[in-house]
Design a protein around this motif. Sequence first.
Motif, PDB file in Angstrom:
ATOM      1  N   GLY A 136       0.818  -1.208   0.000  1.00 53.24           N
ATOM      2  CA  GLY A 136       0.000   0.000   0.000  1.00 53.24           C
ATOM      3  C   GLY A 136       0.855   1.262   0.000  1.00 53.24           C
ATOM      4  O   GLY A 136       0.550   2.235  -0.689  1.00 53.24           O
ATOM      5  N   GLN A 139       2.292   1.887  -3.394  1.00 51.51           N
ATOM      6  CA  GLN A 139       1.339   2.482  -4.317  1.00 51.51           C
ATOM      7  C   GLN A 139       1.207   3.982  -4.068  1.00 51.51           C
ATOM      8  O   GLN A 139       1.131   4.771  -5.010  1.00 51.51           O
ATOM      9  N   ARG A 140       1.199   4.354  -2.792  1.00 51.26           N
ATOM     10  CA  ARG A 140       1.045   5.774  -2.494  1.00 51.26           C
ATOM     11  C   ARG A 140       2.266   6.571  -2.939  1.00 51.26           C
ATOM     12  O   ARG A 140       2.147   7.700  -3.385  1.00 51.26           O
ATOM     13  N   PHE A 160      -5.578  -0.927  -7.956  1.00 54.26           N
ATOM     14  CA  PHE A 160      -5.779  -1.767  -6.767  1.00 54.26           C
ATOM     15  C   PHE A 160      -5.528  -3.239  -7.058  1.00 54.26           C
ATOM     16  O   PHE A 160      -5.839  -4.106  -6.272  1.00 54.26           O
ATOM     17  N   ARG A 168      -7.542  -3.183  -0.165  1.00 58.45           N
ATOM     18  CA  ARG A 168      -8.077  -2.645  -1.412  1.00 58.45           C
ATOM     19  C   ARG A 168      -9.226  -1.676  -1.121  1.00 58.45           C
ATOM     20  O   ARG A 168      -9.295  -0.587  -1.655  1.00 58.45           O
ATOM     21  N   LEU A 171      -7.995   1.587   0.169  1.00 55.52           N
ATOM     22  CA  LEU A 171      -7.360   2.371  -0.883  1.00 55.52           C
ATOM     23  C   LEU A 171      -8.405   3.026  -1.785  1.00 55.52           C
ATOM     24  O   LEU A 171      -8.229   4.148  -2.240  1.00 55.52           O
ATOM     25  N   TRP A 174      -9.774   5.926  -0.031  1.00 54.67           N
ATOM     26  CA  TRP A 174      -8.729   6.921   0.049  1.00 54.67           C
ATOM     27  C   TRP A 174      -8.534   7.642  -1.284  1.00 54.67           C
ATOM     28  O   TRP A 174      -8.325   8.838  -1.333  1.00 54.67           O
TER      29      TRP A 174
ATOM     30  N   GLU B 300       1.386  -4.727   5.646  1.00 51.52           N
ATOM     31  CA  GLU B 300       0.803  -3.394   5.803  1.00 51.52           C
ATOM     32  C   GLU B 300       0.889  -2.948   7.249  1.00 51.52           C
ATOM     33  O   GLU B 300       0.590  -3.715   8.155  1.00 51.52           O
TER      34      GLU B 300
END
Lengths: 367, 310
Positions: A136, A139-140, A160, A168, A171, A174, B300
């Motif tokens: 995650g 990806q950001r 995603f 997912r 995100l 978000w 995460e």
Amino acid sequence: MSIELRNVSKKFGGVTAVNNVNFSVKEGELVALLGPSGGGKTTVLRMISGLEMPSEGDIFIRGERVNDISVQKRNIGFVFQSYALFKNMTVFKNIAFGLKIKKWAKNDIHDRVHELLHLLGLEGLDKRYPHQLSGGQRQRVAIARALASKPSVLLLDEPFGAVDAKIRQELRDWLVTLHNDLNVTTLFVTHDQEEAMEVSNRIVIFSRGNLEQIGSPREVYEEPNNEFVARFVGVLNVLELTVQGGLARFGELEFPALDRPDGSKMRIGFRPFAVQISSDTSAYRCRAVLRHTFFLGVMLRLELELPSGLVIRSRMTKEEYSALVLKDGQEVSFIIKRYRILRGEGEPLSPEIHSGDTAFSTHGAGI
Amino acid sequence: MAGNVKSSARTSRDANAKSQRGTEESPFIKWLLVSIAMIFTIVFLLLPLVNVFAQAFSKGWSGYLTALSDPDTMSAIKLTLLVAAISVPLNVVFGLAAAWCIAKFNFRGKPLLITLIDLPFSVSPVVAGLMFVVMFGLQGYFGPWLDSRDIKIIFAVPGIVLATVFITFPFVARELIPVMQATGSDQEEAALSLGASGWKTFWYVTLPSVKWGLLYGVILCNARAMGEFGAVSIVSGHITGQTDTMPLRVEKLYQEYNATAAFAVASLLALLALFTLGIKTFLEWKQERDFERAQHALPEPDPIAPSSNP
């Protein structure tokens, strides 16, 4: 208009990946390009970015024809499915890369990168390398890097796809929040209809290189242009019926088919919500056995097995379900309240036909 | 590997060698195989290597240094360094170009190109040397033309460089192709989309991502360039003090019954080999680690959702 495609086609060798596509995206919209894999959606995204050149047609970004403008000069932000972070650079350097190329001043780069780190919740990670980040976070960083030099459009390829189901959802939420904050025109590619419905303002649906429909999530769901869209967006029950004496029949199910010859086939489609169930087996004309009930939070999905063995899906809310008192394996009766006549994959659908309760209930049919 | 063998040996002992899995050999067989491998390595690889140094130092340090400071030997060492200094950079450029076009583009004749890159591996170096003689020798295709302009290739330094470039061509390309194929072109496309030119993309993105593979190829290429005998022997003409490289010098000294000097020069080549092996092991470990890191994302963190409201 932020983005406009006019008669855009793309051929790879002899294969047509995108076939005469026209659509436009308004400034600040959040648009999903939806379709099965191989549908041409990623190619469309890559053509807008300049990573791919159209074989025919014109692409405009903010009114300017960009066909002859290289990817470097288009000022787009592109987020790759694999994120494609520079693995030999820290998070800071990844985000600063485009700014350095564009020869921003050192102080401005520093300020802009920290602004983005803050915006994307990546504070304190600026000295990390991509391999020291979670999926995650990677990806950001990829999104931050794409946004750094304030692109006119943000393009995301399956944003995603590479993260697990648990994050997912977060995100998605978000991305919507981010889009609301920045208001940058955003296009993203997805093969997940639920994702497209939930995140975007409008959905562009592709299949085999053709643009099938463009519309709001509600429009494509409730007013699908053709059978492909109807089947791809949401669940569609499909029945194949045989016409006899002006009625198309499937077991006990009957639909009016006045203008069709005897023995011809007719196909109808209906959404799970159009199936109304009663635990009273004599309430409606058609009988079925409730095979499975799937609990999906506020909604329930029910699978009904018709006497012919065919299984159709129904949906209802928790309230409706608890009012009915149903058990798996129990015999129920049902009607189909709304349906459409299907005329083949790419053909337009009939308007929605509402079957009055009377015509299909035991009372009205007069058995 | 050693760890595996040890641990499985322990488990089978724990089980009193009775409940072995079908695929496992008995401890005796295992022991036998390991011993054979070890003895073979020691007899055929380690002992000769130790012997090289023993022979080189048979007359002590002073004998060793005297042997190396012989003017003809010094000239051979210089020539070897010169040849490596020319052919390695050339092959870095060729190798990068070849690997780039094979890994990033699809074109007709790509399988042919890949096969051709391997040609120097499959051709005997002697044959490679002869090829250059046939091309550039006095009786060769271009011989008379070159001779009339007083350009010497065969029996001169240019011939040695040509032969070395040919022989060492595959090393860099072979190492880079799989690395470049594995990285794909996403990172390059990302750099382009961020406004970088082709050259900047290559410099900042492509090159760093293949640096370990490239270095590995360079090290192997260099080792072979300095150690090549067959092809160079054909084209050099063995002119003492002029066209002798180190391997040729070793042979000549040996045939002159000057064993100590021959082994002294040989010891330099052996040191190069050991150095190369050391670097190679280190680079392989580095590459593997980078690859593994790239494969696994960290779990995460909690909470996941970032605060996107400033």
